[in-house]
Design a protein around this motif. Structure first.
Motif, PDB file in Angstrom:
ATOM      1  N   HIS A   9      48.158  52.562  15.145  1.00 31.03           N
ATOM      2  CA  HIS A   9      48.920  53.696  15.207  1.00 31.03           C
ATOM      3  C   HIS A   9      50.214  53.427  14.566  1.00 31.03           C
ATOM      4  CE1 HIS A   9      46.645  55.673  18.285  1.00 31.03           C
ATOM      5  NE2 HIS A   9      46.320  54.471  18.767  1.00 31.03           N
ATOM      6  N   ASP A  14      52.363  57.315  17.798  1.00 36.39           N
ATOM      7  CA  ASP A  14      52.931  56.799  18.975  1.00 36.39           C
ATOM      8  C   ASP A  14      53.438  55.220  18.337  1.00 36.39           C
ATOM      9  OD1 ASP A  14      50.808  55.870  19.639  1.00 36.39           O
ATOM     10  OD2 ASP A  14      50.882  56.483  21.836  1.00 36.39           O
ATOM     11  N   HIS A  39      47.053  59.385  16.724  1.00 32.78           N
ATOM     12  CA  HIS A  39      46.544  60.266  18.043  1.00 32.78           C
ATOM     13  C   HIS A  39      46.567  61.762  17.124  1.00 32.78           C
ATOM     14  CE1 HIS A  39      46.727  57.325  21.380  1.00 32.78           C
ATOM     15  NE2 HIS A  39      48.001  57.014  20.863  1.00 32.78           N
ATOM     16  N   THR A 135      54.344  57.984  25.135  1.00 37.09           N
ATOM     17  CA  THR A 135      55.134  56.826  24.823  1.00 37.09           C
ATOM     18  C   THR A 135      56.493  57.072  24.368  1.00 37.09           C
ATOM     19  OG1 THR A 135      52.802  56.123  24.207  1.00 37.09           O
ATOM     20  CG2 THR A 135      54.665  54.902  23.334  1.00 37.09           C
ATOM     21  N   HIS A 250      50.243  49.232  17.985  1.00 36.74           N
ATOM     22  CA  HIS A 250      51.281  50.138  18.214  1.00 36.74           C
ATOM     23  C   HIS A 250      52.687  49.637  17.658  1.00 36.74           C
ATOM     24  CE1 HIS A 250      48.468  52.543  20.880  1.00 36.74           C
ATOM     25  NE2 HIS A 250      49.136  53.380  20.858  1.00 36.74           N
TER      26      HIS A 250
HETATM   27 MN    MN Z   1      49.171  55.239  21.862  1.00 38.54          MN
END
Ligand code: MN
Ligand code: AMP
Ligand code: MN
Ligand code: MN
Length: 286
Positions: A9, A14, A39, A135, A250
């Protein structure tokens, strides 16, 4: 075997890094086959592809789509999608609009327990004003001193029965599968071990996923415990599903694995990239 990391990501969803920073980090950590799977948004893919090429790293387009199946939220990773396919882009836009509506309801729930300004606070933490998620609320709640870690925020505020939790209808399972398939992509069930369902429903889920055209499941993912690496390897064998690997990165210091750091797939599993030209070009196909 390539060092493949096919789930990550950026700030388009996020994550904490820009697509460029993410690609450079992946390359520096030895990843040779990379995907960006934000996402419900494909807005980072052009930048990621350009920087991956500069690094000499193989890259495939990706997206992680939020889906509602019965009462469960599922995540479908679509790999090698065409990010300009009209059905896919329209579907993702509808999910993002749903996220915007949901954010207002999350903020209202937090308001009721005296946490003010969370909508603005969440947006201040979002790199993409069209993609708001839990998030971003979590980062605001940590920054404003309501909790000391993202994990704690989710537990105390953002999960079932907690003040910032709201029911939400994501995309339909069969429709999201169609978007991925219609755009030429490979559907992969993300982190199956994370869904709150027992063995019987997991078997039902994997059967439906296959019937809808599902191709792979994540076996090695940062969202699985080591015992789940083993159990979902067994599911891949039993259901004739290809296996995928990705840290679900992330940001630095978030999550258990950095890019490219997971153990390799078990050797007897067929990797999702086994017949990809991107892997073959650089001599990586199995
Ligand atoms: Mn996520
Ligand atoms: P959303 O799709 O907006 O509902 O947010 C889901 C995202 O929240 C996931 O993709 C993770 O990045 C993050 N997340 C979910 N559960 C947790 C948790 N317990 N701790 C930290 N992050 C979490
Ligand atoms: Mn996910
Ligand atoms: Mn993810």
């Amino acid at each position: 075997m390539p060092n493949a990391d096919l789930h990550s990501h950026s700030i388009v969803s996020d994550g904490q890094l820009t697509p460029s920073e993410l690609m450079r980090r992946a390359h520096a950590r030895g990843v040779t086959l990379m995907s960006l799977t934000d996402h419900d948004d494909v807005g980072g893919l052009d930048e990621a592809r350009t920087v991956a090429a500069e690094c000499g790293m193989a890259f495939v387009n990706g997206v992680e789509i939020s889906v509602s199946w019965e009462s469960v939220t599922l995540h479908l990773v679509g790999l090698r999608i065409d990010p300009r396919h009209p059905a896919l882009t329209a579907g993702l836009r509808a999910i993002r609009d749903g996220r915007t509506q949901r954010a207002r309801r999350i903020a209202a729930g937090l308001d009721r327990v005296g946490i003010e300004g969370s909508l603005e606070g969440a947006y201040a933490h979002a790199g993409n004003p069209n993609l708001i998620g839990r998030t971003h609320f979590a980062r605001f709640l940590v920054d404003s001193g309501h909790a000391s870690s993202l994990r704690e925020v989710f537990r105390r505020f953002l999960t079932s029965g907690k003040p910032g939790h709201v029911e939400h209808q994501w995309a339909e399972f069969d429709q999201a599968m169609q978007w991925i398939l219609a755009s030429g992509g490979v559907p992969v069930l993300a982190h199956p071990g994370r869904y709150p369902i027992g063995d019987a429903r997991m078997r039902t889920l994997l059967g439906i996923f296959k019937d809808l055209g599902g191709v792979g499941i994540e076996v090695m993912t940062g969202s699985h415990r080591p015992d789940q690496f083993t159990s979902f390897a067994a599911h891949a064998r039993r259901y004739g599903l290809l296996a995928s690997r990705g840290a679900d990165f992330h940001g630095p210091n978030e999550g258990p694995y950095d890019l490219g750091e997971l153990p390799p797939l078990p050797h007897d599993l067929k990797p999702v990239w086994h017949d990809w030209p991107e892997a073959r070009e650089i001599g990586l196909a199995a």
